[in-house]
Design a protein around this motif. Sequence first.
Motif, PDB file in Angstrom:
ATOM      1  N   GLU A 133       0.837  -1.208   0.000  1.00  0.00           N
ATOM      2  CA  GLU A 133       0.000   0.000   0.000  1.00  0.00           C
ATOM      3  C   GLU A 133       0.868   1.253   0.000  1.00  0.00           C
ATOM      4  O   GLU A 133       0.589   2.213  -0.734  1.00  0.00           O
TER       5      GLU A 133
ATOM      6  N   ASN B  76       0.707   3.957  -3.030  1.00  0.00           N
ATOM      7  CA  ASN B  76       0.155   5.288  -2.775  1.00  0.00           C
ATOM      8  C   ASN B  76       1.202   6.335  -2.411  1.00  0.00           C
ATOM      9  O   ASN B  76       1.161   7.446  -2.931  1.00  0.00           O
ATOM     10  N   ASP B  77       2.143   5.999  -1.544  1.00  0.00           N
ATOM     11  CA  ASP B  77       3.084   7.008  -1.066  1.00  0.00           C
ATOM     12  C   ASP B  77       4.281   7.192  -1.993  1.00  0.00           C
ATOM     13  O   ASP B  77       4.733   8.312  -2.201  1.00  0.00           O
TER      14      ASP B  77
ATOM     15  N   GLY C  50      -2.822   7.052  -5.671  1.00  0.00           N
ATOM     16  CA  GLY C  50      -4.125   7.436  -5.134  1.00  0.00           C
ATOM     17  C   GLY C  50      -5.119   6.304  -5.158  1.00  0.00           C
ATOM     18  O   GLY C  50      -6.315   6.516  -5.369  1.00  0.00           O
TER      19      GLY C  50
ATOM     20  N   THR D 247      -8.232   3.048  -0.508  1.00  0.00           N
ATOM     21  CA  THR D 247      -7.978   2.092   0.564  1.00  0.00           C
ATOM     22  C   THR D 247      -9.039   2.240   1.643  1.00  0.00           C
ATOM     23  O   THR D 247      -9.540   3.340   1.897  1.00  0.00           O
TER      24      THR D 247
ATOM     25  N   LEU E  30      -7.695  -2.486  -0.957  1.00  0.00           N
ATOM     26  CA  LEU E  30      -7.082  -1.515  -1.853  1.00  0.00           C
ATOM     27  C   LEU E  30      -7.624  -1.754  -3.245  1.00  0.00           C
ATOM     28  O   LEU E  30      -7.709  -2.903  -3.687  1.00  0.00           O
TER      29      LEU E  30
ATOM     30  N   CYS F  46       2.689  -1.062 -10.609  1.00  0.00           N
ATOM     31  CA  CYS F  46       1.653  -1.524  -9.670  1.00  0.00           C
ATOM     32  C   CYS F  46       1.415  -3.024  -9.806  1.00  0.00           C
ATOM     33  O   CYS F  46       1.248  -3.724  -8.795  1.00  0.00           O
TER      34      CYS F  46
END
Length: 109
Positions: A44, A48-49, A54, A57, A68, A82
């Motif tokens: 995750e 995302n980070d 985006g 979650t 997610l 991803c």
Amino acid sequence: MTTVKFKNESGRISGFSCTGHTGYSEEGSDIVCAAVSSCVSMAECIINDVLGVGAKTKVSFSSTDISLSLPNSLDESTEETCQAVLTGLMLSLVALKDDYPDYIEVMEV
């Protein structure tokens, strides 16, 4: 038992859900649950980070559930990254399931 379901849409992993406590040991000292949590959290965070995708979650600390979902459309490079992250997550969890088959279940839906 912890159940992890990877959502597969035409060969694309579009997300996952992870539910339940493994039950290997008491909460707080369960190494199998800690391993699952660590793998899921890292995936995750990367999505995302690090990548800034985006992805949607949902986390429920009371029921130990997390899900997610990737956006429907990503640029080619981000999509490829991803997919690598989610495939790596799935392989890590399958290896954990092989070691602790009574405590974790991994499936594609």
